[in-house]
Design a protein around this motif. Structure first.
Motif, mmCIF file in Angstrom:
data_model
loop_
_atom_site.group_PDB
_atom_site.id
_atom_site.type_symbol
_atom_site.label_atom_id
_atom_site.label_comp_id
_atom_site.label_asym_id
_atom_site.label_seq_id
_atom_site.Cartn_x
_atom_site.Cartn_y
_atom_site.Cartn_z
ATOM 1 N N UNK A 1 0.872 -1.171 0.000
ATOM 2 C CA UNK A 1 0.000 0.000 0.000
ATOM 3 C C UNK A 1 0.909 1.221 0.000
ATOM 4 N N UNK A 2 0.380 2.363 -0.362
ATOM 5 C CA UNK A 2 1.205 3.566 -0.457
ATOM 6 C C UNK A 2 1.463 4.135 0.938
ATOM 7 N N UNK A 3 2.698 4.064 1.374
ATOM 8 C CA UNK A 3 3.089 4.637 2.661
ATOM 9 C C UNK A 3 4.588 4.897 2.649
ATOM 10 N N UNK A 4 5.131 5.309 3.780
ATOM 11 C CA UNK A 4 6.546 5.659 3.845
ATOM 12 C C UNK A 4 7.454 4.474 3.496
ATOM 13 N N UNK A 5 7.009 3.265 3.840
ATOM 14 C CA UNK A 5 7.860 2.092 3.608
ATOM 15 C C UNK A 5 7.871 1.657 2.139
ATOM 16 N N UNK A 6 6.890 2.107 1.353
ATOM 17 C CA UNK A 6 6.819 1.689 -0.060
ATOM 18 C C UNK A 6 7.059 2.836 -1.029
ATOM 19 N N UNK A 7 7.333 4.020 -0.516
ATOM 20 C CA UNK A 7 7.457 5.174 -1.420
ATOM 21 C C UNK A 7 8.579 5.001 -2.445
ATOM 22 N N UNK A 8 9.615 4.232 -2.098
ATOM 23 C CA UNK A 8 10.702 4.009 -3.052
ATOM 24 C C UNK A 8 10.274 3.126 -4.222
ATOM 25 N N UNK A 9 9.097 2.495 -4.114
ATOM 26 C CA UNK A 9 8.571 1.667 -5.202
ATOM 27 C C UNK A 9 7.645 2.442 -6.137
ATOM 28 N N UNK A 10 7.474 3.726 -5.858
ATOM 29 C CA UNK A 10 6.655 4.575 -6.732
ATOM 30 C C UNK A 10 7.386 4.767 -8.057
ATOM 31 N N UNK A 11 6.669 4.652 -9.157
ATOM 32 C CA UNK A 11 7.260 4.803 -10.485
ATOM 33 C C UNK A 11 7.436 6.268 -10.858
ATOM 34 N N UNK A 12 8.427 6.505 -11.698
ATOM 35 C CA UNK A 12 8.761 7.870 -12.109
ATOM 36 C C UNK A 12 8.968 7.937 -13.615
#
Length: 282
Positions: free
Chosen positions: A222-233
């Protein structure tokens, strides 16, 4: 008198031709040609965007190339064969820049988080997973590390400090359930479910196999501080980081009509993330 009149008409005609030609040239200058490199579902999204009226309104002529090898796609971007690429997470981007200090990329903006999930036909919840269970994870660096981070988030393992996008099973510091890891081609995830008790699968592959990460997984990101590095750019060569036309692609991706298309086509599994790049440093 007639001769002067004819000469006057001739001059006016020439002037009109030059004005029209100038307008044509200005029109072509106002339309920026951008090559976007991508793969999988991102390729499909950018093909849709390239044909959209929103792209035309933004003055962008977009050509989309599909390149399935991520390293080749990033190298092609830094070398100029690709203007902007759309496929990678923030963590993969950072890892690439660390490995290639002389040909770095620059991030343009965020696009989405596509949750990775833990799937099983044998167990109904994570707590049911038994001692010694074999878990299949992807054998490519970006998804191997991401799968292990997901297993840590689910409370199954603990990872060493400094774990990053290029880390693997050697960087597991605690494995209380003595889980065994089987590395697989991540495109085979849904099929492997018949042979392995637990499989960690990326959402694009899961959808291709008829699985819905928000409904069918035992546990998912889920989108949170622990997964933010998995957000695509979206990324470009470092020298192009201030290119205004390239930055328009970020705004174009988050256009309401474009997002409506994405949510409908991918059943809400590509979670829009419209954040400033400073989001990754918080």
């Amino acid at each position: 008198m007639k001769r002067y009149s004819g000469l006057f008409i001739g001059i006016i005609t020439v002037l009109i031709v030059f004005v029209l030609a100038g307008c044509g040239n200005n029109s072509s200058k106002n339309n920026s040609n951008i090559t976007v490199g991508s793969q999988g579902s991102d390729f499909e999204i950018w093909e849709h965007i390239a044909k959209s009226k929103q792209a035309k309104q933004a003055g962008l002529n977009i050509t989309v190339k599909q390149i399935t090898d991520p390293t080749q796609l990033n190298n092609g971007t830094t070398e100029g064969q690709i203007d902007v690429n759309a496929f990678q997470s923030w963590s993969y981007y950072q890892a690439y820049n660390r490995e290639n200090p002389k040909s770095k990329l620059a991030a343009l903006g965020t696009t989405y988080l596509e949750p990775m999930g833990i799937y099983s036909k044998k167990f109904k919840k994570v707590s049911d997973i038994k001692d010694g269970t074999t878990i299949a994870i992807a054998n490519n660096p970006a998804n191997t590390s991401r799968a292990l981070q997901l297993l840590q988030s689910a409370g199954l393992i603990t990872l060493k400090k400094g774990f990053d996008a290029l880390s693997d099973t050697k960087d597991v510091s605690s494995n209380p359930k003595h889980l065994k890891f089987k590395e697989i081609d991540d495109t085979t995830g849904p099929r492997v479910l018949n042979d392995v008790d637990v499989v960690v699968i990326g959402n694009t592959v899961a959808m291709d196999g008829g699985l819905h990460v928000l409904k069918d997984s035992l546990y998912h990101e889920s989108l949170n501080q622990s997964t933010k590095d998995n957000v695509n750019i979206l990324a470009t060569a470092a020298k192009n980081k201030n290119n205004k036309d390239y930055k328009k692609l970020v705004k174009l991706y988050h256009n309401k009509q474009i997002q409506k298309y994405i949510k409908k086509k991918y059943f809400g599994t590509k979670i829009e993330v419209n954040k400033p790049l400073s989001y990754f440093n918080n």
